[in-house]
Design an enzyme around this catalytic site. Structure first.
Site, PDB file in Angstrom:
ATOM      1  N   GLU A 259      81.732  22.449 -69.106  1.00  0.00           N
ATOM      2  CA  GLU A 259      81.897  23.415 -68.015  1.00  0.00           C
ATOM      3  C   GLU A 259      82.438  24.784 -68.412  1.00  0.00           C
ATOM      4  O   GLU A 259      83.488  25.231 -67.904  1.00  0.00           O
ATOM      5  CB  GLU A 259      82.748  22.778 -66.897  1.00  0.00           C
ATOM      6  CG  GLU A 259      82.110  21.490 -66.380  1.00  0.00           C
ATOM      7  CD  GLU A 259      82.812  20.869 -65.173  1.00  0.00           C
ATOM      8  OE1 GLU A 259      83.997  21.154 -64.967  1.00  0.00           O
ATOM      9  OE2 GLU A 259      82.151  20.103 -64.458  1.00  0.00           O
ATOM     10  N   GLU A 378      76.706  15.695 -64.035  1.00  0.00           N
ATOM     11  CA  GLU A 378      77.900  15.178 -63.364  1.00  0.00           C
ATOM     12  C   GLU A 378      77.673  15.422 -61.887  1.00  0.00           C
ATOM     13  O   GLU A 378      77.184  16.493 -61.513  1.00  0.00           O
ATOM     14  CB  GLU A 378      79.167  15.980 -63.698  1.00  0.00           C
ATOM     15  CG  GLU A 378      79.756  15.795 -65.049  1.00  0.00           C
ATOM     16  CD  GLU A 378      81.125  16.508 -65.159  1.00  0.00           C
ATOM     17  OE1 GLU A 378      81.736  16.824 -64.113  1.00  0.00           O
ATOM     18  OE2 GLU A 378      81.559  16.744 -66.280  1.00  0.00           O
TER      19      GLU A 378
END
Ligand SMILES: *[C@@H]1O[C@H](CO)[C@@H](O)[C@H](O)[C@H]1NC(C)=O
Ligand SMILES: *[C@@H]1O[C@H](CO)[C@@H](O)[C@H](O)[C@H]1NC(C)=O
Length: 448
Positions: A259, A378
């Site tokens: 991320e 995710e």
């Protein structure tokens, strides 16, 4: 901490007795293996790791250690690996257009995030049990953390320790040798790994540790992506890690960072940080990995934010420093990633509909436009936000219907990995886990 799944034990008891000789590419040894230890003519039993020896074509001396030397490790190990003959892990996963391939056939990328397997203090038997649960649900792939930056020895697994600006990679039993056990446990259960090599966030150290240790405290977060000394230090870690597993087909992909954003958990973005900062960094790091490892795929690990400056939704404006299209366009990035947390991202008015659009947008604007695989890497809601079965049924249907390449839930647990349960974890025996199992089968059927 991970207990054995009773269902798998029961299943083991109903399996027919094993063959006298293992076929070519069959298993012929390893912890808990009770099947044949000799191989069909023309193949030789070859030691892969403590959990897995395999009949490989050829003649010569067997390299499998006697099963008796390892089978007494623990009773958990011996029962958890006999439940199903694991799929053979040979060949590297590749890409072909919008698909993944393995040994000339489409590879269905479906499964879970399991960041914790190589952290904490899981034994090899517990690691194997966790992957066995996943394999039991039909998962092919697990995403896990291949990093933990520390400044003092935590007494449990960690991968790099810093003394001032000097990092030392932990190659010992609670360092890379521990990760060897993760790889072995995945392999023994036919699961392939996406290994993420650092974190934008300060969980398990991550990128801020590099910046703090090398440049001093209170620096801008994005110096991780732009400072030459910091980049050199991260490359050194990446090189050591990647080179250790160059020939290991259990690794599906190396992932640059979990991320990436211009800002970190507590560290802020410099005024200079733009989407180009992170895109340029991803180009450099992915090319670096490709220069030392031609076997494995490389991905970014970004959340999938778009960079359409006038879009009314902040997830589409590039404000976080992420341009998913630009990142996925990079030659040395093999597939695209995106994440999906409607509630954490303030998409609460119509969270299900947001998910529908987010999945459709990545399928059309990234996967199809760039002709590369894209995965929903995710996603999650916690039960107090929205019923998980309702949400995941909707989004799994989107993946199938839209033609998205694959997905990994955040996160499937094994029984009793309590320390890793952040509220999103789904456990064997629950209705959500059943849904996961049905989805894995449906995605494989779509790709068949
Ligand atoms: C922004 O970039 C300019 C030009 O490279 C540099 O001089 C300046 O120090 C940078 N600012 C920050 C806060 O890093
Ligand atoms: C995202 O997908 C939705 C639904 O298909 C569509 O209405 C919207 O225009 C898409 N957004 C962009 C930026 O293309």
């Amino acid at each position: 901490m991970i207990k054995l799944n009773a269902v798998l034990v029961a299943l083991a008891l109903t399996l027919p007795s094993v063959l006298a000789q293992s076929p070519i590419y069959g298993q012929c040894g390893g912890i808990g293996w009770t099947g044949p230890t000799t191989c069909a003519t023309g193949s030789v039993c070859t030691f892969g790791n403590p959990y897995y020896s395999q009949c490989l074509p050829g003649v010569g001396t067997t390299t499998s250690p006697p099963t008796s030397t390892v089978s007494s490790t623990s009773s958990t190990a011996s029962t958890s690996t006999v439940s199903t003959p694991p799929p053979v892990v040979t060949g590297f996963v590749t890409t072909n257009g919008q698909k993944f391939e393995l040994n000339g056939e489409e590879y269905t990328l479906v499964g879970s995030n399991n960041y914790w397997v190589g952290l904490m203090n899981f034994s090899p038997a517990e690691m194997s049990s966790a992957f066995a649960d996943m394999a039991g649900a039909g998962a092919t792939t697990s995403r896990t953390w291949g990093f933990d930056e520390v400044t003092t020895d935590p007494g449990i697994a960690y991968y790099q320790i810093w003394d001032g600006a000097t990092p030392t990679i932990n190659t010992g039993a609670n360092g890379l040798e521990n990760f060897d056990n993760v790889v072995a446990a995945a392999k023994a259960n036919g699961i392939r790994l996406i290994v993420t090599l650092t974190n934008n966030w300060n969980n398990y150290g991550g990128s801020d540790v590099y910046v703090d240790q090398i440049l001093g405290a209170n620096q801008f977060h994005d110096y991780f992506y732009s400072n030459a000394q910091v980049i050199a230090a991260y490359k050194n870690y990446v090189e050591t890690f990647v080179k250790r597993y160059l020939d290991e087909p259990t690794i599906l992909a190396w992932e640059l960072i979990n991320e990436p954003r211009c800002a970190g958990s507590t560290s802020t973005a410099s005024p200079n940080c733009t989407t180009e900062t992170i895109t340029n960094w991803a180009s450099e790091l992915s090319a670096f990995i490709k220069s030392i490892d031609s076997n494995h795929l490389v991905s970014v690990g970004d959340e999938g934010f778009f960079n359409f400056p006038n879009n009314p939704n902040f997830l589409y404006t590039g404000d976080m420093g992420v341009d998913n299209v630009a990142l996925t366009t990079i030659d040395t990035i093999d597939f695209g990633t995106f994440h999906m947390y409607p509630f954490d991202w303030a998409q609460t008015t119509d969270p299900l509909g947001f998910g529908d659009d987010w999945i459709a947008n990545h399928t059309v604007l990234v996967q199809q436009a760039l002709n590369k695989p894209v995965i929903l890497e995710e996603f999650g809601v916690i039960e107090s936000q929205l019923d998980q079965v309702t949400a995941y049924t909707e989004w799994y249907n989107d993946v199938i219907k839209d033609g998205l390449t694959g997905d990994l839930i955040w996160q499937a647990g094994s029984t009793d990995v309590e320390n890793a349960n952040d509220g999103y974890m789904v456990f064997p025996g629950t209705s959500v886990y059943t849904l996961l199992t049905e989805h894995a089968a449906a995605l494989k059927a779509r790709n068949a």
